[in-house]
Structures are given as structure tokens and as C-alpha cells.
Motif scaffolding. Sequence first.
Motif, short mmCIF file in Angstrom:
data_model
loop_
_atom_site.label_atom_id
_atom_site.label_comp_id
_atom_site.label_asym_id
_atom_site.label_seq_id
_atom_site.Cartn_x
_atom_site.Cartn_y
_atom_site.Cartn_z
N LYS A 5 19.94 55.94 72.45
CA LYS A 5 20.59 57.07 71.80
C LYS A 5 20.02 58.39 72.33
CE LYS A 5 21.17 59.09 67.20
NZ LYS A 5 20.48 60.35 67.52
N GLN A 6 20.89 59.38 72.40
CA GLN A 6 20.47 60.67 72.90
C GLN A 6 19.45 61.33 71.98
OE1 GLN A 6 23.05 60.35 70.97
NE2 GLN A 6 23.54 62.21 69.88
N LYS A 7 18.67 62.25 72.55
CA LYS A 7 17.73 63.04 71.75
C LYS A 7 18.39 64.37 71.43
CE LYS A 7 13.33 62.75 72.17
NZ LYS A 7 11.91 62.78 72.59
N ILE A 8 18.29 64.77 70.16
CA ILE A 8 18.95 65.98 69.68
C ILE A 8 17.90 67.06 69.49
CG2 ILE A 8 20.37 66.98 67.86
CD1 ILE A 8 21.30 64.04 67.31
N ILE A 9 18.06 68.16 70.22
CA ILE A 9 17.11 69.27 70.20
C ILE A 9 17.80 70.48 69.59
CG2 ILE A 9 15.62 70.75 71.58
CD1 ILE A 9 15.77 68.54 73.78
N LYS A 136 28.18 59.02 66.59
CA LYS A 136 29.36 58.37 67.18
C LYS A 136 29.41 58.52 68.70
CE LYS A 136 32.28 58.83 63.07
NZ LYS A 136 33.48 59.50 62.48
N ILE A 137 28.79 59.56 69.22
CA ILE A 137 28.83 59.79 70.67
C ILE A 137 27.44 59.56 71.28
CG2 ILE A 137 30.78 61.38 70.54
CD1 ILE A 137 28.77 63.69 70.87
N GLY A 138 26.64 58.76 70.61
CA GLY A 138 25.26 58.56 71.02
C GLY A 138 25.07 58.03 72.43
N ASP A 139 26.03 57.29 72.94
CA ASP A 139 25.89 56.70 74.28
C ASP A 139 26.39 57.63 75.40
OD1 ASP A 139 24.87 54.47 73.10
OD2 ASP A 139 26.74 53.33 73.16
N GLU A 140 27.00 58.73 75.05
CA GLU A 140 27.66 59.57 76.05
C GLU A 140 26.74 60.62 76.68
OE1 GLU A 140 31.35 61.14 74.57
OE2 GLU A 140 31.78 59.28 73.45
#
Length: 291
Positions: A5-9, A136-140
Motif C-alpha cells: 500500500k502507498q504511503k500517505i504524506i 481503494k487506490i492503494g495499489d496505483e
Amino acid sequence: MKQKKQKIIAVTNQKGGVSKTTTAQALARELAKEHRVLLIDFDGQATLTELVDLTTHFDKAELDEYMIENNAINIFERKKILPLDITGTIVNNGNFETKVPIKELHFIPSPGNSLGSAAESASGGKDMLLKKFLDKIGDEYDYVVIDSLPGVSTLFKNVLYAADVLVIPIQTKTNAMAGSNGFLELLNDVAGDYDKVYDNIFILPTMYNKGRKDDNDTYAEIRTVFLDTMNSFEHLSKINKHLLDVIPERAVFSSAQSYRVFLQDYIEAYDSGKRDILLLIERMTKEIIKD
């Protein structure tokens, strides 16, 4: 194997005019050299959307249609958003072809003041809608960078709840600490209410002029009083906090904005003598994403 999953900054502060938008823009551009990055303007002032300068790079009719169908309001209406791919506009903005590598940078613009109204009028669970959208867009994307508004609101709580990492720019100017207790209290409340544990919180002193006494005094206050105050809050005391290298006050930052060009691309194209700033941004970014 499912991708991590992406990291959110989130780049945020309780005050405006602290280089928040400049920091978010530079951080996203630096990450996009090697990663898939989503940059979100989650500020009703829409300053970042203006600086990205979409109207120069996209057909007006198509852009108008896009802005109706795809902007941050959709998050609060529980609708899909197709982020705008601005990778190509950075590679060639019409004036020059960038020398700075780029992999992928997408952008979700802000529609302006209506964003805050949409957030406040959303139905139940409205503080969590940004996180649900990003899940929902974690893989993008590898990284999501959010430019968030100053102040206390549903928009702000959405950012605090969604983020994995907080970057807090603070001017090294007189009265820069004014209102900081209220800001830290809000961070602490969100951390407690939602059992939220950030990976890290980074404090970024900005607009520093070492020749000014008030800058030096405020910088010292950031290094001591602000960090000590954070540790006095129950939930914030449990989170790793780091002081990043100070960002100097330089005309190159405002010059890049006036040209509507990302900082790294502006320096390489128009002001190569300021590569020390590029190295500073590079070090800052590596520190923020370091595991």
C-alpha cells in the motif's frame, strides 16, 4: 503478490504562508523521479492547483469538463475520481524540456471554496472519507502527497486521519508559534479519538535567514519549545518526531512559483547555481520516506 500500500504524506500546519504548498509541490516532484506519485490539493484556497497551471497545458473545454467530473469534492460525494496525469506537462511545459527525471505524477485539483462546504455537508463518517478513497487506490501509487488547508475543519480532520506521515513546515519568523498549542491539541485529539499512530512527524523550519535575530530566536524555539510541547500531549508523545534541515529564505522559491514550474525543473532550467537547494530537497525527501 499484492503490491505494498502507498504511503500517505500530509503537509500541514495551523497557519498559512509557511511554505506548505511549496513543500508539498517540491516533495511530490522529488518522489516522482523514481516513484508513482499522487499529489492532492486538499485546500479550499486552491493555491497548489493554481501553481500547477493546468490551464496552460490542457485544452480549456476538456479541462472544464474534467474539473466538473473529477475534483476533490467527489471524495465527499463518494464518487470516483480519475486523477489528472501531469507527467507529460512536466517533461515539456512549452518553454523547456525538463532535465530532471520523472516516472509518474498524477494530480487531483481543488475546486476552491466549495470543497470545504462539501466536506461539512457530507453524511455520517465524513472524517474518514479521504482515507476510504485512498484505500481503494492503494495499489496505483507508491506515495500520496497531500497539501492541506490551515485551520480546523472536516477537511483537516480527513487529512489527519488518512495520513501515515505528517510534515509540519514552520516559518522561522516572529510569532510563528502563535496558535501552535491549538494545532497540537487537534493532532492529539485525532490521534486519540481514532487510535491513530503516525509513522513519523517531521518538523520543517522554513524561510530561514541566518542574519536575522528573530529568525535565529524562532529557530531555537522550534528546536526546543515546540518539540517539548508536542511531547507533553499524551498521544503525540508516543510518535517518532524528527527535525528536518532548515530551508533557507531564497528568491528561487517564489521565482519558480511565478513561472508556474516545479522547483526542481525551474532550478535546472533557469537557475542552476541554486543546486544546493536541490540537494537540500533531496535530503529532506530521503529522510521523510526512510523506513
